[in-house]
Design a protein around this motif. Structure first.
Motif, PDB file in Angstrom:
ATOM      1  N   ARG A  62       0.859  -1.190   0.000  1.00  0.00           N
ATOM      2  CA  ARG A  62       0.000   0.000   0.000  1.00  0.00           C
ATOM      3  C   ARG A  62       0.893   1.238   0.000  1.00  0.00           C
ATOM      4  NH1 ARG A  62      -2.593  -3.653  -0.949  1.00  0.00           N
ATOM      5  NH2 ARG A  62      -4.521  -4.450  -0.014  1.00  0.00           N
ATOM      6  N   GLN A  81       0.872   5.642   0.081  1.00  0.00           N
ATOM      7  CA  GLN A  81       0.111   6.857   0.306  1.00  0.00           C
ATOM      8  C   GLN A  81       1.060   8.007   0.621  1.00  0.00           C
ATOM      9  OE1 GLN A  81      -2.459   6.276   3.687  1.00  0.00           O
ATOM     10  NE2 GLN A  81      -0.793   6.204   5.150  1.00  0.00           N
ATOM     11  N   ARG A 141       1.856  10.815   3.125  1.00  0.00           N
ATOM     12  CA  ARG A 141       1.563  11.091   4.534  1.00  0.00           C
ATOM     13  C   ARG A 141       1.087  12.527   4.707  1.00  0.00           C
ATOM     14  NH1 ARG A 141       6.035   9.766   9.050  1.00  0.00           N
ATOM     15  NH2 ARG A 141       5.332   7.637   8.554  1.00  0.00           N
ATOM     16  N   SER A 178      -4.383  13.949   2.073  1.00  0.00           N
ATOM     17  CA  SER A 178      -5.352  13.050   1.445  1.00  0.00           C
ATOM     18  C   SER A 178      -5.729  13.493   0.030  1.00  0.00           C
ATOM     19  CB  SER A 178      -6.617  12.965   2.310  1.00  0.00           C
ATOM     20  OG  SER A 178      -7.191  14.265   2.467  1.00  0.00           O
ATOM     21  N   THR A 180      -3.042  11.147  -4.445  1.00  0.00           N
ATOM     22  CA  THR A 180      -3.116   9.693  -4.525  1.00  0.00           C
ATOM     23  C   THR A 180      -1.935   9.174  -5.347  1.00  0.00           C
ATOM     24  OG1 THR A 180      -4.544   9.800  -6.473  1.00  0.00           O
ATOM     25  CG2 THR A 180      -5.615   9.665  -4.324  1.00  0.00           C
ATOM     26  N   THR A 230      -0.607   6.091  -7.767  1.00  0.00           N
ATOM     27  CA  THR A 230      -1.065   4.994  -8.620  1.00  0.00           C
ATOM     28  C   THR A 230       0.134   4.231  -9.149  1.00  0.00           C
ATOM     29  OG1 THR A 230      -2.985   6.315  -9.277  1.00  0.00           O
ATOM     30  CG2 THR A 230      -2.453   4.386 -10.637  1.00  0.00           C
ATOM     31  N   GLU A 256       4.629   7.123   2.218  1.00  0.00           N
ATOM     32  CA  GLU A 256       4.528   6.052   3.213  1.00  0.00           C
ATOM     33  C   GLU A 256       4.205   4.753   2.491  1.00  0.00           C
ATOM     34  OE1 GLU A 256       2.971   6.741   7.388  1.00  0.00           O
ATOM     35  OE2 GLU A 256       1.359   5.530   6.511  1.00  0.00           O
ATOM     36  N   THR A 297       6.256  -0.851   7.482  1.00  0.00           N
ATOM     37  CA  THR A 297       5.904   0.484   7.000  1.00  0.00           C
ATOM     38  C   THR A 297       7.144   1.357   7.017  1.00  0.00           C
ATOM     39  OG1 THR A 297       3.630   0.309   7.799  1.00  0.00           O
ATOM     40  CG2 THR A 297       4.443   2.505   7.328  1.00  0.00           C
TER      41      THR A 297
END
Length: 724
Positions: free
Chosen positions: A216, A218, A220, A223, A226, A228, A271, A288
């Motif tokens: 996964r 993302q 940090r 939001s 994104t 891909t 992250e 992580t």
């Protein structure tokens, strides 16, 4: 998926990184500059358990970059996040806003060691500049540290190893040796190719693998953004916990698109959560890592220290094709399409067209109809090819001229089409309306429809060739607005179709054609053999892509196809049941093709061939930093132009002698199969496909991009100049 053309976006940020590698190549002879070890004196202290203390003494008028300090541990050593003091704010001409240090700097790096480790070994890399005349920046310099560990640190290592072995025995019944610490088993780094495109790289020792679907990504604390990923093909594995999964061994290079409003930001914290295992041993819990990625200058960030980031192309090479005017690109495309008629990949299909024109020799009207239908097939195919390539590239796929032959299934289908056309020209089968929907039948039948699909087939088989003038035109098309690109593809198709258009519409040329007669049947049968040779060449390409199993499946499909065509001839004049069996036999051809499409690429052992070095961005950067001239050859087994250049120039004793005389390293990248690393290099140099030849001179400087069709004299001149 990416939302813009990668080649156009990646260049600007990578140019700055490329300049960092070439600036330090200036000679330091009588200019008063200090050796790098005197300008920056490094001392280290490992007496405190678990903490390595570093100290640099920096000479007057010199400074160090904070962001260019990296640490690479030896086996058995795992490093934590280093701690640096705040530096001075500085605006760098190439890196933008950075922090630098004058006079002295103290830093600390936490570490752990594997069981049995008694010494702390690691590489410390740093880079700095001289800030008064002569103003130069040194290349990245690495010093190897080998320090004794205090007794308490060695004891702690034993405790850690014991804990890991217990965890491994609880997680798996088999034993595969003591598992490594997670940071050492799964090293992760990230680099920004440009603000919208990142490249993540996991490096794992032998026997360790990473799950694709447990990963996964993302940003940090934001939001709105994104990430891909564009996953490369991996290895299928039956996992006791997750079932059939895709995993990656040794190294995974993952392109990642950044989508959303960046709002002018120059860095982000990525992250990454992921999970992996040791074969027959420990399955690690979810890991992580946070990586601070600088977007503006594309400086690498790492969860653990890693090798130098890939080198970017020079400004001159990257911008040249984009400055061509549309009319000039159209002229080059037209000339390239015209020359394409003489390339060996197109000649087999032109055999079909030549026979068709000869058969229509008694009627000018028929000759014109042949020419118009063939031209329509060529032009519409080029438009469809252009639209497909541009659409997929805008979605983030690394596609270019000829890359459809990277798909083994298409290679296999084309081989069967060539076989069927050859059998038709040999007179063993005559296609009628009932088989008119197959590629071979359409290309072999008469009338406008046959001429149209002969044009389609000519475009498909022309893609392995790159004729003179085509490279610049296609590079322009891949970077220009969509309607400009389509005009370039149309000009290319018009050049390919021009000889037959001329014969169809110029009576004087048509009268030069020999009169039809019985001799034409012999000619048609003779021209079937280039079709068989093309099928054999495609089988060889397939062998290099998917190994001997793929060729075996293709041979089974070829036998079933021959059976289908034999029964097709036998079923003429019979009832509907006999005709239906043709479709059943044809369906049987699809079974081995389906199995062929599922085959994974064979595992290739890295090996040197007559001094040839396999391409990697890190190796290229290392050679350039050492001041070594490099000849980079991007090739593919399906690229006919590449093979012609190799036969006439590159695979010769004269070329090998030239490499020895000039001290040049010959580096080769194989694009026969999908390879994102090579695709990135092609994009950096705005190359629409292979071949691509770039010569990097001794001591740094811009790489020189050579023409797609080589001569011995041109290569000798380029390497001689690069070695000066």
């Amino acid at each position: 998926m990416r939302s813009t053309l990668p080649g156009r976006l990646a260049t600007r940020a990578l140019l700055l990184l490329g300049l960092l590698f070439v600036l330090p190549a200036f000679a330091q002879e009588d200019d008063g500059l200090l050796p790098v070890t005197e300008a920056y004196r490094l001392s280290a202290d490992a007496s405190t358990p678990g903490v390595l203390k570093l100290h640099w003494e920096i000479a007057p008028d010199y400074y160090l970059y904070r962001g260019r300090m990296k640490f690479k541990p030896a086996d058995g050593v795992t490093l934590g996040e280093p701690s640096f003091p705040d530096g001075e704010k500085h605006h760098d001409e190439y890196l933008g806003d950075v922090e630098i240090y004058h006079h002295a700097i103290d830093a600390s790096v936490p570490y752990t060691v594997a069981p049995g480790t008694t010494r702390l070994r690691l590489g410390v890399q740093f880079q700095g500049c001289h800030e008064v005349e002569p103003k130069i920046c040194y290349p990245p310099h690495t010093e190897q540290l080998d320090l004794p560990l205090p007794a308490s640190a060695a004891a702690a290592a034993g405790s850690l190893g014991s804990a890991l072995r217990q965890l491994g025995s609880a997680g798996a019944g088999a034993t595969a040796g003591a598992p490594l610490p997670a940071e050492q088993a799964f090293k992760l780094e990230a680099v920004a190719q440009d603000p919208r495109h990142l490249l993540l790289r996991w490096s794992m020792p032998d026997g360790y693998y990473l799950y694709r679907d447990q990963t996964r990504l993302q940003v940090r604390g934001d939001s709105r953004l994104t990430l891909t990923p564009q996953w490369p093909a991996g290895t299928r594995k039956d996992d006791p916990h997750f079932g059939t999964v895709t995993v990656y061994y040794r190294q995974l290079e993952l392109p990642v698109a950044v989508e959303g409003d960046l709002d002018g930001r120059r860095r982000l914290v990525l992250e990454a959560s992921f999970q992996g295992c040791q074969d027959g041993g420990l399955c690690y819990p979810l890991m992580t890592r946070a990586l601070d990625v600088e977007l503006g200058s594309a400086v690498p960030a790492a969860g653990t220290p890693t090798a130098t980031a890939p080198e970017a192309p020079p400004v001159a090479a990257a911008q040249g094709p984009l400055q061509a005017r549309l009319w000039f690109a159209l002229l080059l495309a037209f000339a390239g399409g015209l020359v394409l008629n003489l390339m060996p990949c197109v000649l087999p299909v032109l055999s079909i067209k030549a026979v068709g024109l000869l058969e229509s020799g008694e009627s000018p009207a028929h000759a014109r109809a042949h020419a118009i239908a063939y031209t329509a097939g060529v032009l519409l195919s080029f438009v469809a090819l252009g639209l497909g390539i541009l659409a997929l590239r805008s979605a983030g796929h690394a596609l270019g001229w000829g890359t459809q032959l990277q798909q083994p299934l298409l290679v296999g289908v084309l081989a069967l089409v060539m076989l069927a056309v050859g059998l038709s020209m040999s007179g063993l089968v005559q296609f009628g309306a009932s088989l008119g929907n197959t590629g071979a039948g359409l290309a072999a039948r008469g009338g406008a429809l046959g001429d149209f699909f002969t044009g389609v087939l000519a475009v498909v088989v022309a893609s392995p060739c790159t004729a003179p003038f085509m490279g610049s035109a296609l590079a322009y098309a891949f970077a220009a607005p969509a309607w400009h690109a389509l005009l370039v593809f149309l000009a290319l198709g018009l050049g390919l179709a021009l000889p037959f258009l001329a014969v169809g519409f110029v009576p004087a040329l048509a009268r030069l054609l020999p009169r039809p007669g019985r001799w034409m049947e012999t000619l048609k049968q003779l021209l079937a053999f280039p079709m068989y040779l093309t099928a054999a060449w495609l089988a060889w390409v397939l062998a290099n892509q998917r190994g001997a199993d793929a060729v075996g499946l293709l041979l089974v499909a070829a036998v079933l196809l021959a059976l289908t065509l034999w029964w097709f001839e036998r079923s003429r004049g019979r009832g509907p049941v006999a005709r239906a069996l043709v479709l059943v036999a044809l369906a049987g051809v699809l079974a081995p093709l389906y199995t062929l499409a599922q085959l994974p690429p064979p595992v290739r052992a890295a090996q040197a061939d007559d001094g040839v070095v396999a391409y990697s961005p890190e190796k290229l950067a290392e050679l350039r930093a050492a001041g070594t001239p490099v000849f980079v050859d991007m090739t593919a087994d399906w690229c006919v132009t590449c093979k012609a250049n190799e036969h006439t120039v590159l695979d010769t004793a004269a070329f090998r002698d030239l490499l020895r005389r000039t001290g040049t390293v010959y580096m080769k990248g194989d694009w026969t199969d999908v390879n994102p690393t090579i695709a990135a290099f092609l994009e950096q140099y705005h190359s629409p496909g292979v071949p691509l030849y770039v010569v990097f001179p001794r001591g740094g400087g811009d790489g020189r991009k050579l023409p797609t069709v080589l001569t011995a004299g041109l290569v000798e001149q380029a390497l001689t100049e690069a070695a000066r």
